[in-house]
Design a protein around this motif. Structure first.
Motif, short mmCIF file in Angstrom:
data_model
loop_
_atom_site.label_atom_id
_atom_site.label_comp_id
_atom_site.label_asym_id
_atom_site.label_seq_id
_atom_site.Cartn_x
_atom_site.Cartn_y
_atom_site.Cartn_z
N GLY A 159 4.91 -8.84 10.35
CA GLY A 159 3.40 -8.73 10.33
C GLY A 159 3.06 -7.19 10.32
O GLY A 159 2.04 -6.93 9.33
N MET A 160 3.30 -6.58 10.99
CA MET A 160 3.08 -4.89 10.94
C MET A 160 3.64 -4.25 9.69
O MET A 160 2.82 -3.51 8.97
CB MET A 160 3.77 -4.22 12.12
CG MET A 160 3.11 -4.74 13.33
SD MET A 160 4.17 -3.78 14.84
CE MET A 160 5.50 -4.80 14.95
N GLU A 161 4.85 -4.67 9.18
CA GLU A 161 5.27 -4.16 7.89
C GLU A 161 4.28 -4.67 6.81
O GLU A 161 3.85 -3.79 5.94
CB GLU A 161 6.46 -5.03 7.49
CG GLU A 161 7.00 -4.61 6.29
CD GLU A 161 8.22 -5.73 5.84
OE1 GLU A 161 8.36 -6.24 4.89
OE2 GLU A 161 9.30 -5.53 6.71
N ALA A 162 3.66 -5.83 6.86
CA ALA A 162 2.91 -6.39 5.76
C ALA A 162 1.39 -5.66 5.77
O ALA A 162 0.85 -5.24 4.78
CB ALA A 162 2.31 -7.80 5.87
N GLU A 163 1.00 -5.01 7.07
CA GLU A 163 -0.25 -4.37 7.18
C GLU A 163 -0.03 -3.00 6.55
O GLU A 163 -0.90 -2.51 5.99
CB GLU A 163 -0.67 -4.39 8.50
CG GLU A 163 -1.16 -5.45 9.19
CD GLU A 163 -1.78 -5.39 10.54
OE1 GLU A 163 -2.70 -4.86 10.71
OE2 GLU A 163 -1.19 -5.91 11.67
N SER A 164 1.06 -2.40 6.86
CA SER A 164 1.32 -1.14 6.24
C SER A 164 1.44 -1.20 4.65
O SER A 164 1.07 -0.43 4.03
CB SER A 164 2.70 -0.69 6.75
OG SER A 164 2.29 -0.20 8.26
N GLN A 165 2.12 -2.16 4.22
CA GLN A 165 2.15 -2.57 2.62
C GLN A 165 0.85 -2.47 2.09
O GLN A 165 0.60 -2.31 1.09
CB GLN A 165 3.13 -3.37 2.41
CG GLN A 165 4.66 -3.23 2.53
CD GLN A 165 5.06 -2.15 1.78
OE1 GLN A 165 5.26 -0.65 2.34
NE2 GLN A 165 5.23 -2.27 0.45
N LEU A 166 0.08 -3.26 2.85
CA LEU A 166 -1.37 -3.73 2.17
C LEU A 166 -2.00 -2.13 2.05
O LEU A 166 -2.66 -1.93 1.13
CB LEU A 166 -2.27 -4.44 3.25
CG LEU A 166 -3.63 -4.58 2.98
CD1 LEU A 166 -3.81 -5.00 1.45
CD2 LEU A 166 -4.54 -5.25 3.86
N ALA A 167 -1.98 -1.20 2.89
CA ALA A 167 -2.37 0.15 2.78
C ALA A 167 -1.86 0.77 1.73
O ALA A 167 -2.74 1.37 0.81
CB ALA A 167 -2.21 1.02 4.06
N LEU A 168 -0.77 0.79 1.47
CA LEU A 168 0.03 1.21 0.26
C LEU A 168 -0.40 0.78 -1.11
O LEU A 168 -0.80 1.40 -2.01
CB LEU A 168 1.48 1.15 0.20
CG LEU A 168 2.39 1.75 -0.96
CD1 LEU A 168 2.05 3.08 -1.31
CD2 LEU A 168 3.78 1.25 -0.73
N ASN A 169 -0.49 -0.55 -1.09
CA ASN A 169 -1.30 -1.38 -2.29
C ASN A 169 -2.52 -1.03 -2.59
O ASN A 169 -2.91 -0.63 -3.84
CB ASN A 169 -1.00 -2.93 -2.21
CG ASN A 169 0.35 -3.29 -2.03
OD1 ASN A 169 1.34 -2.69 -2.84
ND2 ASN A 169 0.76 -4.57 -1.60
N LEU A 170 -3.20 -0.96 -1.64
CA LEU A 170 -4.76 -0.33 -1.81
C LEU A 170 -4.56 1.04 -2.54
O LEU A 170 -5.66 1.38 -3.18
CB LEU A 170 -5.47 -0.29 -0.64
CG LEU A 170 -5.71 -1.79 -0.14
CD1 LEU A 170 -6.35 -1.82 1.48
CD2 LEU A 170 -6.75 -2.51 -0.78
N GLU A 171 -3.94 1.80 -1.84
CA GLU A 171 -4.00 3.35 -2.48
C GLU A 171 -3.40 3.24 -3.87
O GLU A 171 -3.97 4.16 -4.67
CB GLU A 171 -3.11 4.12 -1.42
CG GLU A 171 -3.33 4.30 -0.07
CD GLU A 171 -2.52 4.86 0.94
OE1 GLU A 171 -2.91 4.92 2.07
OE2 GLU A 171 -1.24 4.89 0.72
N LYS A 172 -2.27 2.50 -4.29
CA LYS A 172 -1.91 2.38 -5.60
C LYS A 172 -2.95 1.97 -6.66
O LYS A 172 -3.26 2.25 -7.63
CB LYS A 172 -0.74 1.34 -5.73
CG LYS A 172 0.51 1.86 -5.25
CD LYS A 172 1.67 0.82 -4.75
CE LYS A 172 2.18 0.00 -5.95
NZ LYS A 172 3.10 -0.74 -5.62
#
Length: 440
Positions: A159-172
């Protein structure tokens, strides 16, 4: 969920007569992912859940910009920012919101082994202090830990991994795909969620909450969360991958197993490790996208860099993300990710390269590539002494269908190893098919 769908529909309707914006909205519709394992009800793959949550937020943010007539401006209306703050905060506990993504990431680990579960977001309210993934049987958790100890650790961290990846995807999306720059507060929430969770687990308040949950739960195992507070369970099972799940002891009600762990169940070494992981979570705030930021200029290039810290099945990973593109191109570029994988014994490197618009052809076809190499523990466990090389390659072909619609097909093949957002820890080859919708 109905509100999100309505918002996107309204956005499309307004876009039909709006002047062309320097920004664009890109929605991903991942219609098929062979990595998805349907168990019961709506069970998207981890990548599908990521895409849906990103669509939900990017579409809703663009809709708010349309309402305030700021869709062509990098700076929003003052009242628009208040609306964004309220929406991003409240929508966390709605379907497709950030908490929904967090819980779907947990469920994706269970789904791949045919374990039934339920996302508690569908029953949640703003007054809830925690949201469970419930309807999981003890017998399934016993089997998962016995047969797949690395996946069992990843179950707590997903779950925490997915939240951090969401931040990266929004930045991309903002850096490479001209997304409207309204994501700062959401990116901050995506970072603060895991940071606050790690801090809570490493606190007396977390211990009290765990004890209260165990004391007040009834005898029905199907109404219990699958693990309690994620970070403590992560550390407990990281250090005890081969301890039988039943060793947690009986539930205070007398029915089933006491699933939840607190710091009282950890040794002094494990408590120190939990504290270190809590502190390292703050590294995720080394992120210029939290500011009014579109990249730094370097000659005729633009670039950006961020830090990310992930909890992994074998320990943790620290990564540096480097964004790079030509200053005069908004639909192509490169993302380089340099990683350091760490378990109890050693730290070894990994690297990933993502290329957007690597090749284009006159007939509307284009090519994106992703590739990576790593050295990770062979067993993907914390105490493993043996490490092995591995990697992955993903090839995505895109074909423009009309002014707004592009079809894509991606084949991804990986060796054994952990990858953020890829649910399989074992070797796997997956096919993804879908559509991309773009609105200016």
């Amino acid at each position: 969920m109905r509100a999100g769908v309505l918002g996107i529909a309204l956005l499309v309707a307004m876009n039909a007569h709006a002047a062309e914006s320097p920004y664009r909205l890109t929605l991903q519709l991942p219609l098929y992912d062979s990595a998805a394992n349907k168990v019961t009800g709506f069970s998207p793959s981890l990548l599908q859940a990521q895409a849906l949550t990103q669509d939900f937020y990017l579409g809703s943010h663009r809709l708010l910009a349309e309402v305030f007539s700021t869709e062509q401006s990098a700076i929003g209306h003052p009242f628009e920012y208040f609306a964004l703050l309220a929406f991003d905060y409240v929508s966390q506990i709605t379907p497709l919101g950030m908490s929904w993504l967090h819980e779907e990431a947990h469920r994706s680990v269970l789904n791949q082994y045919g374990i039934r579960s339920h996302n508690g977001v569908y029953d949640a309210s703003l007054s809830d202090s925690s949201i469970p993934v419930d309807e999981v049987r003890d017998v399934d958790l016993i089997r998962l830990k016995r047969e797949h100890p690395a996946d069992f650790v990843r179950l707590s961290t997903a779950g925490m991994e997915a939240e951090s990846q969401l931040a990266l995807n929004l930045e991309k999306a903002q850096f490479f795909d001209r997304a409207l720059p309204r994501q700062r507060f959401l990116i901050l929430l995506a970072h603060l969620g895991p940071i606050s969770y790690r801090t809570f687990c490493d606190s007396r308040s977390g211990d009290h909450a765990t004890a209260e949950d165990l004391a007040t739960e009834g005898p029905n195992e199907m109404s219990r969360d699958f693990t309690g507070y994620d970070c403590v369970s992560y550390v407990y099972d990281l250090f005890r991958p081969f301890e039988p799940y039943e060793a947690r002891g009986p539930h205070p009600s007398g029915e089933g197993i006491a699933r939840y762990r607190s710091r009282d169940d950890l040794t002094s070494t494990e408590k120190n490790y939990l504290r270190r992981m809590s502190l390292m979570g703050w590294l995720n705030l080394v992120d210029p996208f939290l500011l009014d930021f579109s990249g730094w200029t370097w000659g005729d290039r633009r670039w950006a860099a961020t830090l990310r810290h992930h909890l992994t099945p074998f320990g943790h990973s620290l990564e540096e993300n480097i964004f790079l593109k030509d200053a005069d191109r908004d639909d192509a570029g490169h993302l380089f990710i340099v990683r350091q994988y760490t378990n109890q014994k050693r730290t070894l490197p990994g690297i990933e390269w993502q290329c957007f618009g690597c090749q284009t052809w006159k007939d509307g076809m284009s090519l994106d590539l992703r590739a990576g190499l790593w050295w990770q523990p062979k067993s993907l466990l914390y105490a493993s002494r043996r490490w092995r090389p591995g990697g992955f390659l993903a090839v995505q072909i895109k074909q423009t269908l009309n002014q707004n619609t592009t079809a894509f097909a991606e084949v991804m093949s990986k060796s054994g190893g952990w990858m953020a957002d890829e649910i399989n820890l074992s070797p796997a080859t997956d096919l993804r098919l879908g559509l991309t919708l773009q609105f200016h």
